[in-house]
Write a protein that holds these residues in place. Structure first.
Motif, PDB file in Angstrom:
ATOM      1  N   THR A 108      -3.226 -12.346 -11.863  1.00 48.20           N
ATOM      2  CA  THR A 108      -3.142 -12.076 -10.338  1.00 48.20           C
ATOM      3  C   THR A 108      -3.295 -10.353 -10.000  1.00 48.20           C
ATOM      4  O   THR A 108      -3.103  -9.625 -11.233  1.00 48.20           O
ATOM      5  CB  THR A 108      -1.580 -12.266  -9.679  1.00 48.20           C
ATOM      6  OG1 THR A 108      -0.733 -11.842 -10.898  1.00 48.20           O
ATOM      7  CG2 THR A 108      -1.308 -13.962 -10.166  1.00 48.20           C
ATOM      8  N   PHE A 109      -3.376 -10.244  -9.009  1.00 49.19           N
ATOM      9  CA  PHE A 109      -3.758  -8.623  -8.516  1.00 49.19           C
ATOM     10  C   PHE A 109      -2.794  -8.262  -7.582  1.00 49.19           C
ATOM     11  O   PHE A 109      -2.225  -9.091  -6.661  1.00 49.19           O
ATOM     12  CB  PHE A 109      -5.154  -8.379  -8.346  1.00 49.19           C
ATOM     13  CG  PHE A 109      -5.641  -9.116  -7.246  1.00 49.19           C
ATOM     14  CD1 PHE A 109      -5.325  -8.859  -5.892  1.00 49.19           C
ATOM     15  CD2 PHE A 109      -6.299 -10.395  -7.437  1.00 49.19           C
ATOM     16  CE1 PHE A 109      -6.183  -9.427  -4.934  1.00 49.19           C
ATOM     17  CE2 PHE A 109      -6.962 -11.105  -6.397  1.00 49.19           C
ATOM     18  CZ  PHE A 109      -6.806 -10.436  -5.034  1.00 49.19           C
ATOM     19  N   LYS A 110      -2.597  -6.922  -7.721  1.00 45.04           N
ATOM     20  CA  LYS A 110      -1.841  -6.237  -6.289  1.00 45.04           C
ATOM     21  C   LYS A 110      -2.786  -5.847  -5.368  1.00 45.04           C
ATOM     22  O   LYS A 110      -3.974  -5.389  -5.542  1.00 45.04           O
ATOM     23  CB  LYS A 110      -0.982  -5.139  -6.994  1.00 45.04           C
ATOM     24  CG  LYS A 110      -0.013  -5.717  -8.000  1.00 45.04           C
ATOM     25  CD  LYS A 110       0.836  -4.661  -8.720  1.00 45.04           C
ATOM     26  CE  LYS A 110       1.728  -4.821  -9.777  1.00 45.04           C
ATOM     27  NZ  LYS A 110       1.037  -5.506 -10.943  1.00 45.04           N
ATOM     28  N   THR A 111      -2.487  -5.441  -4.291  1.00 49.54           N
ATOM     29  CA  THR A 111      -3.310  -5.103  -3.227  1.00 49.54           C
ATOM     30  C   THR A 111      -2.441  -3.622  -2.331  1.00 49.54           C
ATOM     31  O   THR A 111      -1.289  -3.947  -2.262  1.00 49.54           O
ATOM     32  CB  THR A 111      -3.285  -6.073  -2.023  1.00 49.54           C
ATOM     33  OG1 THR A 111      -3.944  -6.859  -2.788  1.00 49.54           O
ATOM     34  CG2 THR A 111      -4.313  -5.313  -0.939  1.00 49.54           C
ATOM     35  N   VAL A 112      -3.164  -2.624  -2.295  1.00 49.51           N
ATOM     36  CA  VAL A 112      -2.911  -1.343  -1.617  1.00 49.51           C
ATOM     37  C   VAL A 112      -3.750  -1.093  -0.547  1.00 49.51           C
ATOM     38  O   VAL A 112      -4.951  -1.209  -0.749  1.00 49.51           O
ATOM     39  CB  VAL A 112      -2.794  -0.408  -2.654  1.00 49.51           C
ATOM     40  CG1 VAL A 112      -2.211   1.063  -1.886  1.00 49.51           C
ATOM     41  CG2 VAL A 112      -1.889  -0.444  -3.896  1.00 49.51           C
ATOM     42  N   SER A 113      -3.237  -0.834   0.829  1.00 50.05           N
ATOM     43  CA  SER A 113      -3.960  -0.294   1.745  1.00 50.05           C
ATOM     44  C   SER A 113      -3.956   1.021   1.946  1.00 50.05           C
ATOM     45  O   SER A 113      -2.878   1.755   1.911  1.00 50.05           O
ATOM     46  CB  SER A 113      -3.506  -0.962   3.185  1.00 50.05           C
ATOM     47  OG  SER A 113      -3.617  -2.512   3.250  1.00 50.05           O
ATOM     48  N   ILE A 114      -5.294   1.707   1.978  1.00 49.28           N
ATOM     49  CA  ILE A 114      -5.317   3.243   1.990  1.00 49.28           C
ATOM     50  C   ILE A 114      -5.820   3.532   3.320  1.00 49.28           C
ATOM     51  O   ILE A 114      -6.937   3.051   3.806  1.00 49.28           O
ATOM     52  CB  ILE A 114      -6.068   3.820   1.198  1.00 49.28           C
ATOM     53  CG1 ILE A 114      -5.522   3.382  -0.194  1.00 49.28           C
ATOM     54  CG2 ILE A 114      -6.358   5.343   0.982  1.00 49.28           C
ATOM     55  CD1 ILE A 114      -6.205   2.066  -0.994  1.00 49.28           C
ATOM     56  N   THR A 115      -5.150   4.491   4.181  1.00 42.75           N
ATOM     57  CA  THR A 115      -5.792   4.776   5.500  1.00 42.75           C
ATOM     58  C   THR A 115      -6.495   6.195   5.262  1.00 42.75           C
ATOM     59  O   THR A 115      -5.616   7.164   4.746  1.00 42.75           O
ATOM     60  CB  THR A 115      -4.686   4.936   6.475  1.00 42.75           C
ATOM     61  OG1 THR A 115      -4.144   3.432   6.672  1.00 42.75           O
ATOM     62  CG2 THR A 115      -5.336   5.267   8.037  1.00 42.75           C
TER      63      THR A 115
END
Length: 464
Positions: free
Chosen positions: A305-312
Motif C-alpha cells: 500500500t502507499f501513502k499520499t502527501v499533498s504539496i501546495t
C-alpha cells in the motif's frame, strides 16, 4: 650505575618541565554574538540567535544576556526560548561545545511598524570565559542591509562529511543550518511542475514502465544500479541525478504531466554520499494537484500500500520539501529572498578517463540562482579584496550560475588543504545589494575547522 640512571631521570623530568613551562598559553576564550545587527522581516516568525566561543569549554558555562525591547512587549508580542527572568536571559554553553543559542519568536497576528527593536547584551560569562567585543546585538523587526561582518557556518558534526547544509543571507547577517538528509524530494514552486531529488545525499532516481505503485515490487529493482561509485564512477549514472548545475529542465524525474496516465512510477535511492546513513529504496508517483500543487504517492519497495502527501506551491520559496521519514513537508531552504548561497556537501562532477562522471564533493558553495542571486569570481591579480570598490562593479561580470563559486574557493588534497587566497567573490542579491566576500578558513591547515568555514564580507553598494 644507579646514580647515572637517577641523573638521567632527573634530567628528563627537568627537560619535560622546561618544555611545559615554555609552551605558550592559550589565548583568551571569549563569547560573543555572530554579528552586531540582525533583521526579522514581516515574513519571519522565528530566529535562532547564536553566541559563539573561541573554542570549546571543558565544563558547562553559564552566560547571562540582558534583554531590552523598544516599541515591542515581551510576553505579548515576542518571547524567547528559554524564557527570561525579568529582563535577563540565562544560557549555558554545554561542556565540550563552543556555542550556545536561544530562539526569538514573534507572536501570531501582530501588526508592527518595522521600527521595533530588541537589544541583547552579554553581561557576564563564568570564568575562564570572557565577554568578547561583539557583546551586543540589535534585532530589528524589519529587513536590514548589513554593512558586512564575519560569519562562521555551522556544518555540525562530521568534518568533511558535515551533517548540515548552511544557507547564508548576507544582507541580514544570518546563517541557517539544515540537516542535509532532512529531505528527500523538492517540489518546484514556479510555473513549471518539476521535482528534484536530494543531490546533497547523492540520491538517485530511475523511471519504471508502470503507473500503479501497488504493481511495483522488489522484482522491479533487480539489476538496477542506483549508487554512485567514488572509486570507479560510471558516466551512465549521470541520468539518475539532477543536473548538477541546477538546470531544472534536466531533472532525473520528468516534468509532472497534467495527464495522470503519463506520470510513471520512479524508484528512489535516498543516497549515502558524504557519510549519510543508508536508507531503504522508495517507489514514488507524482501527480499534479490542479494548478497550485502536487500529489505525492510513495511507499517502500516491498510495501503493498502507499501513502499520499499533498504539496501546495508557495511563490515565496523556490521549493517545498518532503521527507519520507516524516511523511510530510519539512522546512529546508529559507524564503528565496532570504538566502544568497548555501554551503554544503553535494554531488557535482569530475573527469574520469575521457568523460565527466558524478562525484561527491565536500565544501561546495552554490548561489541562489533560482532566487535571482548573481556572483563573480575576482582574482587578486586584477584587483585586491581591500581595493575592490563601487567603481569596480561596472567591469565585473556577474553570472546567474549556481556553481560560480562551487569548490573554487578552496583546495582539499592530501598534500595541500586550505582557502585559496588568490581570489575573492562579489555577490549581488535580488535587491541589488552588492557584497564582496573572501573565505578565511575551513580546515586545520589554514587555522580553521573542517565543517565550519569562516568568511568575511563587506557591502560595496546598497541596492536602490
Amino acid at each position: 650505575m644507579k646514580r647515572i640512571i637517577a641523573f638521567m631521570l632527573a634530567l628528563a623530568v627537568s627537560t619535560l618541565n622546561a618544555c611545559k613551562e615554555s609552551d605558550p598559553p592559550l589565548p583568551d576564550n571569549v563569547v560573543q554574538f555572530e554579528s552586531a545587527e540582525q533583521g526579522m522581516d514581516a515574513a519571519t516568525k522565528e530566529a535562532t540567535i547564536k553566541l559563539k566561543l573561541s573554542r570549546a569549554v571543558e565544563a558547562a558555562t553559564p552566560v547571562t544576556v540582558q534583554v531590552t525591547p523598544t516599541g515591542i512587549t515581551y510576553g505579548t508580542q515576542f518571547t524567547t526560548t528559554p524564557a527570561t527572568n525579568g529582563t535577563t536571559l540565562t544560557l549555558t554553553v554545554p561542556a565540550g561545545s563552543s556555542e550556545t543559542s536561544f530562539k526569538l519568536t514573534k507572536a501570531d497576528n501582530i501588526i508592527l511598524s518595522g521600527s521595533e527593536t530588541v537589544d541583547f547584551a552579554i553581561t557576564s560569562a563564568n570564568s575562564p570565559v570572557l565577554v568578547g567585543t561583539t557583546k551586543a546585538l540589535k534585532v530589528k523587526f524589519a529587513s536590514i542591509v548589513s554593512s558586512g561582518t564575519t560569519l562562521t557556518l555551522d556544518g555540525g558534526t562530521g568534518g568533511s562529511s558535515a551533517i548540515n547544509a548552511v544557507y547564508a543571507d548576507l544582507s541580514n547577517n544570518t546563517a541557517t543550518p539544515v540537516r542535509r538528509a532532512a529531505w528527500d524530494l523538492g517540489f518546484y514552486s514556479g510555473s513549471d511542475f518539476r521535482v528534484i531529488v536530494n543531490n546533497m545525499t547523492g540520491a538517485a532516481a530511475t523511471v519504471l514502465n508502470k503507473t500503479d505503485l501497488t504493481q511495483v515490487t522488489a522484482a522491479d529493482t533487480v539489476g538496477l544500479n542506483l549508487a554512485f561509485s567514488g572509486t570507479n564512477p560510471d558516466p551512465a549514472t549521470t541520468v539518475l541525478l539532477d543536473d548538477v548545475s541546477g538546470d531544472l529542465t534536466k531533472t532525473a524525474i520528468a516534468p509532472v504531466s497534467a495527464t495522470d496516465a503519463e506520470n510513471k512510477v520512479y524508484v528512489i535511492n535516498r543516497g549515502t554520499s558524504g557519510g549519510v546513513t543508508a536508507k531503504g529504496w522508495m517507489k514514488v508517483r507524482i501527480l499534479r494537484n490542479g494548478t497550485t500543487g502536487y500529489t505525492l504517492q510513495y511507499a517502500g519497495i516491498k510495501e503493498t500500500t502507499f501513502k499520499t502527501v499533498s504539496i501546495t506551491k508557495d511563490a515565496a520559496y523556490n521549493f517545498q520539501f518532503v521527507s519520507f521519514d516524516t511523511g510530510a513537508a519539512v522546512n529546508v531552504e529559507p524564503a528565496k529572498a532570504r538566502w544568497d548561497f548555501v554551503w554544503t556537501g553535494a554531488m557535482y562532477k569530475t573527469t574520469f578517463g575521457n568523460a565527466d562522471v558524478p562525484y561527491y564533493f565536500a565544501d561546495q558553495v552554490f548561489i541562489n540562482h533560482l532566487g535571482g542571486v548573481t556572483a563573480a569570481e575576482v582574482m587578486t591579480s586584477t584587483v585586491t579584496y581591500d581595493a575592490y570598490g563601487e567603481s569596480n562593479i561596472a567591469t565585473t561580470t556577474f553570472k546567474n550560475d549556481k556553481v560560480v563559486i562551487g569548490s573554487n574557493w578552496r583546495v582539499a588534497s592530501p598534500t595541500s588543504t586550505g582557502v585559496r587566497t588568490d581570489r575573492f567573490y562579489v555577490i549581488k542579491d535580488p535587491s541589488g545589494n552588492v557584497y564582496k566576500l573572501k573565505f578565511l578558513s575551513f580546515a586545520t591547515q589554514d587555522g580553521g575547522e573542517r565543517g565550519k568555514p569562516k568568511f568575511e564580507y563587506k557591502l560595496v553598494k546598497q541596492g536602490s
